[in-house]
Design a protein around this motif. Structure first.
Motif, PDB file in Angstrom:
ATOM      1  N   ALA A   1       9.553   4.533 -20.360  1.00 58.69           N
ATOM      2  CA  ALA A   1       8.739   5.341 -21.269  1.00 58.69           C
ATOM      3  C   ALA A   1       9.069   5.052 -22.730  1.00 58.69           C
ATOM      4  O   ALA A   1       8.299   5.398 -23.630  1.00 58.69           O
TER       5      ALA A   1
ATOM      6  N   THR B   1      15.087  -0.943 -21.159  1.00 57.52           N
ATOM      7  CA  THR B   1      13.750  -1.051 -20.567  1.00 57.52           C
ATOM      8  C   THR B   1      13.616  -2.306 -19.724  1.00 57.52           C
ATOM      9  O   THR B   1      12.744  -2.374 -18.847  1.00 57.52           O
TER      10      THR B   1
ATOM     11  N   ARG C   1      16.078  12.417 -24.072  1.00 59.85           N
ATOM     12  CA  ARG C   1      15.379  13.438 -23.282  1.00 59.85           C
ATOM     13  C   ARG C   1      14.118  12.835 -22.673  1.00 59.85           C
ATOM     14  O   ARG C   1      13.798  13.075 -21.501  1.00 59.85           O
ATOM     15  N   LEU C   2      13.396  12.032 -23.472  1.00 62.57           N
ATOM     16  CA  LEU C   2      12.210  11.341 -22.973  1.00 62.57           C
ATOM     17  C   LEU C   2      12.581  10.364 -21.852  1.00 62.57           C
ATOM     18  O   LEU C   2      11.899  10.291 -20.822  1.00 62.57           O
ATOM     19  N   ALA C   3      13.697   9.623 -22.062  1.00 58.70           N
ATOM     20  CA  ALA C   3      14.126   8.659 -21.053  1.00 58.70           C
ATOM     21  C   ALA C   3      14.544   9.349 -19.764  1.00 58.70           C
ATOM     22  O   ALA C   3      14.284   8.849 -18.654  1.00 58.70           O
ATOM     23  N   LYS C   4      15.183  10.489 -19.863  1.00 56.27           N
ATOM     24  CA  LYS C   4      15.620  11.226 -18.675  1.00 56.27           C
ATOM     25  C   LYS C   4      14.437  11.796 -17.894  1.00 56.27           C
ATOM     26  O   LYS C   4      14.448  11.818 -16.664  1.00 56.27           O
ATOM     27  N   SER C   5      13.435  12.265 -18.611  1.00 53.40           N
ATOM     28  CA  SER C   5      12.313  12.927 -17.945  1.00 53.40           C
ATOM     29  C   SER C   5      11.282  11.952 -17.397  1.00 53.40           C
ATOM     30  O   SER C   5      10.693  12.190 -16.337  1.00 53.40           O
ATOM     31  N   LYS C   6      11.084  10.803 -18.103  1.00 52.69           N
ATOM     32  CA  LYS C   6      10.035   9.872 -17.685  1.00 52.69           C
ATOM     33  C   LYS C   6      10.546   8.474 -17.367  1.00 52.69           C
ATOM     34  O   LYS C   6       9.753   7.590 -17.017  1.00 52.69           O
ATOM     35  N   GLY C   7      11.865   8.255 -17.513  1.00 58.62           N
ATOM     36  CA  GLY C   7      12.431   6.945 -17.225  1.00 58.62           C
ATOM     37  C   GLY C   7      12.534   6.087 -18.477  1.00 58.62           C
ATOM     38  O   GLY C   7      11.811   6.300 -19.461  1.00 58.62           O
ATOM     39  N   ASP C   8      13.418   5.105 -18.402  1.00 59.40           N
ATOM     40  CA  ASP C   8      13.651   4.249 -19.574  1.00 59.40           C
ATOM     41  C   ASP C   8      12.407   3.477 -19.995  1.00 59.40           C
ATOM     42  O   ASP C   8      12.235   3.157 -21.178  1.00 59.40           O
TER      43      ASP C   8
END
Length: 253
Positions: free
Chosen positions: A95, A133, A86-93
């Motif tokens: 993050a 990343t 969810r973090l990767a989807k919202s702020k990019g890998d």
């Protein structure tokens, strides 16, 4: 728990059944047991490298506790995967970089204590997140590498259960060695009356009995239990692999 119960049942049924019509005193042959046990331990050390010996020591814990991962562990893992992607989807890998480089200080992973304390799972997950990343974009290539790593780890664990199985196969022969030594001792008393010789021969045969009992009643089942527990634990890593590949293919968390 079931391993302990099963071991008690084996012991109780064998010796309880024999005690109905036999003399348990004849079975008590310490020298036979010492020969078989010491030879088994020695052969086990000769046949296996240090990593297998360490894994075998840990295998006794597996016999008592069973597989490392239960339902709660899988539920927590799903939480780890969902939060991470969810973090990767919202702020990019990118993050994920701070969490991946210092996973044991990560505020993300620390929310999930069982996963956070599992060194192998954390390293496995973070190794492949690190590739994301760095810009890796081919799920098929990453999947191939992950499969190879999982297979190598499986083979390492298989060596442990296989070592127990090889020992189980060898113990009956070591029981025969103890029995032959008992017969040699008996032949030195060949001039004794039949009742003495009968007792000595019966004691010698205890070696064969003990070797077969240890093999099929204990060591063989132990090898199967360890192998089954390792196979069960491997599913935990396969869940991580499936989630990483799904994320790379663009699926929602």
């Amino acid at each position: 728990m079931f391993t302990i119960i099963g071991s008690i049942i084996v012991f109780g049924c064998v010796f309880g059944g024999y005690s109905v019509h036999g003399d348990l005193g004849i079975i008590w042959q310490p020298s036979e047991f010492v020969i078989i046990l010491s030879a088994s331990i020695g052969a086990f050390f000769v046949a296996n490298p240090k990593p297998v010996l360490v894994g075998a020591a840990k295998g006794f814990g597996i016999l008592i506790k069973g597989p490392s991962y239960n339902k709660d562990a899988y539920v927590e893992l799903l939480g780890v995967l969902y939060s991470t992607f969810r973090l990767a989807k919202s702020k990019g890998d990118l993050a994920l970089e701070s969490h991946v480089e210092n996973p044991y200080e990560s505020t993300l992973f620390s929310q999930f204590p069982k996963f956070h304390d599992d060194h192998h799972a954390v390293e496995f997950f973070c190794d492949y997140l690190r590739l994301l990343t760095l810009g890796a974009s081919s799920p098929h290539e990453i999947e191939g590498v992950m499969d190879q790593e999982l297979e190598n780890h499986h083979n390492e664990l298989h060596n442990v259960s296989n070592a127990f199985q090889v020992l189980a196969d060898a113990v009956p022969a070591l029981g025969i060695v103890a029995a032959v030594l008992g017969v040699i001792h008996t032949m030195g008393s060949i001039t004794e009356p039949p009742e003495v010789l009968g007792h000595l021969i019966g004691g010698a045969l205890v070696g064969t009995f003990a070797g077969i009992l240890m093999s099929y009643g204990y060591l063989g089942p132990m090898a199967k239990t360890i192998a089954a527990s390792h196979a069960s634990d491997a599913k935990y890593m396969e869940v991580i692999k499936a989630a990483v590949i799904a994320h790379m293919q663009g699926y929602a968390p």
